[in-house]
Each structure stands twice: as structure tokens, then as C-alpha cells.
Design a protein around this motif. Structure first.
Motif, PDB file in Angstrom:
ATOM      1  N   SER A 169       4.558  -3.370  14.182  1.00  0.00           N
ATOM      2  CA  SER A 169       3.919  -2.532  13.167  1.00  0.00           C
ATOM      3  C   SER A 169       3.764  -3.281  11.843  1.00  0.00           C
ATOM      4  N   ILE A 170       4.794  -4.013  11.464  1.00  0.00           N
ATOM      5  CA  ILE A 170       4.719  -4.800  10.229  1.00  0.00           C
ATOM      6  C   ILE A 170       3.621  -5.853  10.347  1.00  0.00           C
ATOM      7  N   ALA A 171       3.572  -6.552  11.474  1.00  0.00           N
ATOM      8  CA  ALA A 171       2.535  -7.565  11.678  1.00  0.00           C
ATOM      9  C   ALA A 171       1.149  -6.926  11.677  1.00  0.00           C
ATOM     10  N   LEU A 172       1.032  -5.783  12.303  1.00  0.00           N
ATOM     11  CA  LEU A 172      -0.247  -5.077  12.386  1.00  0.00           C
ATOM     12  C   LEU A 172      -0.765  -4.716  10.996  1.00  0.00           C
ATOM     13  N   HIS A 173       0.134  -4.418  10.083  1.00  0.00           N
ATOM     14  CA  HIS A 173      -0.264  -3.997   8.738  1.00  0.00           C
ATOM     15  C   HIS A 173      -0.149  -5.123   7.711  1.00  0.00           C
ATOM     16  N   SER A 174      -0.136  -6.352   8.178  1.00  0.00           N
ATOM     17  CA  SER A 174      -0.145  -7.527   7.295  1.00  0.00           C
ATOM     18  C   SER A 174      -1.582  -7.939   7.009  1.00  0.00           C
ATOM     19  N   ASP A 175      -2.421  -6.960   6.758  1.00  0.00           N
ATOM     20  CA  ASP A 175      -3.855  -7.191   6.600  1.00  0.00           C
ATOM     21  C   ASP A 175      -4.201  -8.112   5.442  1.00  0.00           C
ATOM     22  N   TYR A 176      -3.390  -8.135   4.404  1.00  0.00           N
ATOM     23  CA  TYR A 176      -3.685  -8.951   3.227  1.00  0.00           C
ATOM     24  C   TYR A 176      -3.269 -10.413   3.411  1.00  0.00           C
ATOM     25  N   GLU A 177      -2.656 -10.723   4.547  1.00  0.00           N
ATOM     26  CA  GLU A 177      -2.220 -12.086   4.814  1.00  0.00           C
ATOM     27  C   GLU A 177      -2.652 -12.481   6.232  1.00  0.00           C
ATOM     28  N   PRO A 178      -3.951 -12.760   6.391  1.00  0.00           N
ATOM     29  CA  PRO A 178      -4.491 -13.018   7.731  1.00  0.00           C
ATOM     30  C   PRO A 178      -3.860 -14.206   8.450  1.00  0.00           C
ATOM     31  N   ASP A 179      -3.440 -15.233   7.716  1.00  0.00           N
ATOM     32  CA  ASP A 179      -2.795 -16.376   8.378  1.00  0.00           C
ATOM     33  C   ASP A 179      -1.478 -15.950   9.021  1.00  0.00           C
ATOM     34  N   SER A 180      -0.716 -15.149   8.322  1.00  0.00           N
ATOM     35  CA  SER A 180       0.549 -14.636   8.874  1.00  0.00           C
ATOM     36  C   SER A 180       0.283 -13.739  10.072  1.00  0.00           C
ATOM     37  N   GLN A 181      -0.763 -12.930   9.977  1.00  0.00           N
ATOM     38  CA  GLN A 181      -1.095 -12.028  11.076  1.00  0.00           C
ATOM     39  C   GLN A 181      -1.505 -12.815  12.323  1.00  0.00           C
ATOM     40  N   ARG A 182      -2.297 -13.863  12.133  1.00  0.00           N
ATOM     41  CA  ARG A 182      -2.699 -14.693  13.283  1.00  0.00           C
ATOM     42  C   ARG A 182      -1.499 -15.412  13.891  1.00  0.00           C
ATOM     43  N   ALA A 183      -0.605 -15.919  13.053  1.00  0.00           N
ATOM     44  CA  ALA A 183       0.600 -16.591  13.567  1.00  0.00           C
ATOM     45  C   ALA A 183       1.460 -15.607  14.352  1.00  0.00           C
ATOM     46  N   ALA A 184       1.601 -14.396  13.831  1.00  0.00           N
ATOM     47  CA  ALA A 184       2.381 -13.369  14.540  1.00  0.00           C
ATOM     48  C   ALA A 184       1.735 -13.044  15.879  1.00  0.00           C
ATOM     49  N   THR A 185       0.411 -13.016  15.919  1.00  0.00           N
ATOM     50  CA  THR A 185      -0.306 -12.741  17.170  1.00  0.00           C
ATOM     51  C   THR A 185       0.017 -13.793  18.218  1.00  0.00           C
TER      52      THR A 185
END
Length: 191
Positions: free
Chosen positions: A78-94
Motif C-alpha cells: 500500500s505504501i509503495a502503491l501510494h508513492s506516486d510523487y516518487e516514481p523512481d522509488s515506485q518502480r524499484a519497489a515494483t
């Protein structure tokens, strides 16, 4: 996946607390119950949550079922899903979540949602149809890469057909709970 307790209950508690607080704020935002200061505080909390998750990812890889237990693994998602303002972090989490899925330590449905969210946030069409926009006049599915094979693709990762998922969302977001401004959300099907 195991039924034994998590290896890191301290991380589990932190992830769960952060995700619960963030979810409560998002629920108020969807219902237009936040003023400008509270909206800013919610965004600040999302940034702080992303930073905590980034630290956990760098130290432990994806915090899966073995490390933090299923509830906290869902909180990390859920935290990763809502990391919309940090796309690099979101992609790494993916990427790390995908590895955890391949190792049997996370849910593929969570990966599908996060994968779609990262695609949408980077201006691409989604694959699994998990991302939608809530608008004052209704619910809109974000653009799809291959709409003709969507339900087959959704089934391949254990998601219900889009029509079934949309009925769930319509029940959850009745007209008096819609946001006045567009808000991107994920289907609540990845429990």
C-alpha cells in the motif's frame, strides 16, 4: 508462504501503523473531508512513508511474508502503491515485489496493482486494469494496453473480470462518497 510469525515484528508494526494512518487520510480525501493543511500533511506522510519503505527495501529487499508477515507485506504494498510523487522509488519497489512474488514471498495481485500504478504514473497504458479515476461524474478506468485480452490477463494473476471489479468499486464509492476532483485509486481487490 508461512504461518510462522514474522522475522522482523518491529518492521511489521511500523509498516502497518504507517499504512493505516495513510489509508485513513486517503479515505477522508476521497470524501472531501480535508482542508488544504490536512492535504499537505497527507502528502508529507506519503513522502515519509516512501522514505521508510526505501530504507527497508535497501536493507532487506521486499518486505514479504517471511520478513514481516502477510498484513505488513500488504501495508508495504500500500505504501509503495501510494508513492506516486516518487516514481523512481515506485518502480524499484515494483521490481523487488516481482522478485518476491517469484520467490513465493508475496502476492502476484499486489505486483499487478503496483506494476499498473507505476505504468500509469509514468504516462503509459496499464496492463491489468487495476487503476481508475474517481470523478464527480463516475469512475473511469485508466487507459489499457490491450483491452481485448484484459480479462484473460487479469485471470492470469488471480484478479476477477473487470466488470466484477467495477461493481465492487461502484458499491464502495457511492455518489455521496465521490471526490470532486479526479483521484487515481486502485481496485480494492488485492486484499
Amino acid at each position: 508462504m508461512t504461518t510462522a510469525g514474522p522475522q522482523r515484528p518491529d518492521l511489521a508494526r511500523e509498516l502497518i501503523a504507517r499504512a493505516q494512518a495513510s489509508a485513513a487520510c486517503r479515505a477522508q480525501r476521497v470524501r472531501n473531508q480535508l482542508d488544504a493543511v490536512q492535504l499537505g500533511q497527507g502528502r508529507h506522510a506519503d513522502h515519509a512513508n516512501t522514505n521508510v519503505l526505501r530504507r527497508i527495501l535497501s536493507e532487506h529487499d521486499w518486505p514479504g511474508h517471511l520478513l514481516v508477515g502477510p498484513t505488513a507485506a500488504r501495508a508495504a504494498w500500500s505504501i509503495a502503491l501510494h508513492s506516486d510523487y516518487e516514481p523512481d522509488s515506485q518502480r524499484a519497489a515494483t521490481t523487488l515485489l516481482q522478485r518476491a512474488v517469484q520467490a513465493g514471498d508475496a502476492l502476484i495481485q499486489h505486483w499487478a496493482h503496483l506494476h499498473d500504478r507505476a505504468l500509469v504514473n509514468n504516462g503509459h497504458a496499464q496492463e491489468y486494469g487495476t487503476q481508475l479515476l474517481l470523478r464527480a461524474d463516475g469512475i473511469e478506468v485508466c487507459p489499457l494496453r490491450a483491452p481485448e485480452s484484459l480479462d484473460e490477463l487479469r485471470a492470469s494473476v488471480g484478479l476477477p473480470p473487470l466488470a466484477v471489479a467495477l461493481k465492487t468499486v461502484h458499491r464502495r464509492y457511492t455518489p455521496d462518497h465521490r471526490a470532486e476532483n479526479a483521484l487515481t485509486v486502485a481496485f480494492p481487490e488485492a486484499a
